[in-house]
Scaffold this motif. Sequence first.
Motif, short mmCIF file in Angstrom:
data_model
loop_
_atom_site.label_atom_id
_atom_site.label_comp_id
_atom_site.label_asym_id
_atom_site.label_seq_id
_atom_site.Cartn_x
_atom_site.Cartn_y
_atom_site.Cartn_z
N LYS A 40 -7.51 -61.02 -19.86
CA LYS A 40 -8.64 -61.00 -20.79
C LYS A 40 -9.55 -62.21 -20.57
O LYS A 40 -10.77 -62.11 -20.65
CB LYS A 40 -8.14 -60.96 -22.24
CG LYS A 40 -7.68 -59.58 -22.69
CD LYS A 40 -8.83 -58.58 -22.70
CE LYS A 40 -8.40 -57.24 -23.27
NZ LYS A 40 -9.48 -56.23 -23.17
N GLN A 41 -8.96 -63.38 -20.33
CA GLN A 41 -9.77 -64.56 -20.05
C GLN A 41 -10.61 -64.38 -18.79
O GLN A 41 -11.78 -64.73 -18.75
CB GLN A 41 -8.88 -65.79 -19.94
CG GLN A 41 -8.25 -66.22 -21.26
CD GLN A 41 -7.09 -67.17 -21.09
OE1 GLN A 41 -6.75 -67.56 -19.96
NE2 GLN A 41 -6.45 -67.54 -22.18
N LEU A 42 -9.98 -63.81 -17.75
CA LEU A 42 -10.71 -63.55 -16.50
C LEU A 42 -11.82 -62.53 -16.72
O LEU A 42 -12.94 -62.69 -16.22
CB LEU A 42 -9.75 -63.04 -15.43
CG LEU A 42 -8.89 -64.10 -14.75
CD1 LEU A 42 -7.74 -63.43 -14.00
CD2 LEU A 42 -9.73 -64.93 -13.79
N GLU A 43 -11.52 -61.46 -17.48
CA GLU A 43 -12.53 -60.44 -17.75
C GLU A 43 -13.72 -61.04 -18.48
O GLU A 43 -14.88 -60.75 -18.16
CB GLU A 43 -11.93 -59.31 -18.58
CG GLU A 43 -10.97 -58.42 -17.80
CD GLU A 43 -10.27 -57.42 -18.71
OE1 GLU A 43 -10.73 -57.25 -19.86
OE2 GLU A 43 -9.28 -56.83 -18.28
N MET A 70 -19.83 -59.52 -26.01
CA MET A 70 -18.53 -59.83 -25.41
C MET A 70 -17.43 -59.00 -26.04
O MET A 70 -16.56 -58.47 -25.35
CB MET A 70 -18.22 -61.33 -25.58
CG MET A 70 -19.16 -62.28 -24.88
SD MET A 70 -18.62 -64.01 -25.16
CE MET A 70 -20.18 -64.88 -25.04
N LYS A 71 -17.46 -58.88 -27.35
CA LYS A 71 -16.44 -58.10 -28.07
C LYS A 71 -16.45 -56.65 -27.59
O LYS A 71 -15.40 -56.07 -27.31
CB LYS A 71 -16.69 -58.17 -29.58
CG LYS A 71 -15.75 -57.30 -30.41
CD LYS A 71 -16.01 -57.46 -31.88
CE LYS A 71 -17.35 -56.87 -32.30
NZ LYS A 71 -17.35 -55.38 -32.22
N ASP A 72 -17.64 -56.08 -27.47
CA ASP A 72 -17.75 -54.68 -27.04
C ASP A 72 -17.32 -54.53 -25.59
O ASP A 72 -16.64 -53.56 -25.22
CB ASP A 72 -19.18 -54.18 -27.21
CG ASP A 72 -19.59 -54.07 -28.67
OD1 ASP A 72 -18.69 -54.04 -29.54
OD2 ASP A 72 -20.80 -54.03 -28.95
N SER A 112 -13.14 -62.68 -33.59
CA SER A 112 -12.17 -63.78 -33.59
C SER A 112 -11.41 -63.82 -32.26
O SER A 112 -11.05 -64.90 -31.77
CB SER A 112 -11.19 -63.63 -34.75
OG SER A 112 -10.44 -62.42 -34.63
N GLY A 113 -11.18 -62.65 -31.67
CA GLY A 113 -10.52 -62.61 -30.37
C GLY A 113 -11.38 -63.26 -29.30
O GLY A 113 -10.87 -63.95 -28.40
#
Length: 231
Positions: free
Chosen positions: A5-8, A29-31, A39-40
């Motif tokens: 997820k960090q890389l994405e 970013m969330k979408d 928050s993620g």
Amino acid sequence: MLTRKQLELLEFIQKRMARDGVPPSFDEMKDALDLRSKSGIHRLITALEERGFIRRLAHRARAIEIVKLPEAMERNAKAGFEPKVIAGDRSDPPRGALAVEAVGALELPVMGRIAAGVPIEAIAEVSHHVAVPGSMLSGRGEHYALEVKGDSMIEAGINDGDIVVIREQGTADNGDIVVALVEGHEATLKRFYRRGGMIALEAANPAYETRLLREDQVKVQGRLVGLIRTY
């Protein structure tokens, strides 16, 4: 090492800044990462900042600066890697095969190599990224890619050097082609069958024997949902 997820997120920010000159909003970013709340995104941004990949500038909206990129991502950006998505024979792409960019491509991390033959040690480190058409990513959930090593799945149309697209899941139906972790340290790509109280990992090449293992020796890590072959 960064998580998927960090890389994405880092790659999404880098591409948007290259295209628009400004980073995306938190909602964008969330979408893009299919998260339920911002928050993620805050947690991912904080993790990237702590690892030195980005810098947030105070008192400015959308104030994110990319400090560095992982080596593999930087190489791909410089190389402009654009594989073709096809199915079929290695020497003759089928009629109607489309370039990835023509079908709404997404980037997936390639998490090393997977044995289509004798199991090899499991690899869980991103080696590079690959463009994948969004239509190939079946259902919700996490996806990743692996490079195939070996010829035990050739009769299923999977050749040495192909990239397989995997959806993360811990269960499988009979006949599914899965990434199976054997005894906690060996990963292999095989057809999955339940036979009594045993698990059968079956090759698609008569030169390889079917492996019969106890259920506690096999952990399904994902199911094959697509194949990429580069010419």
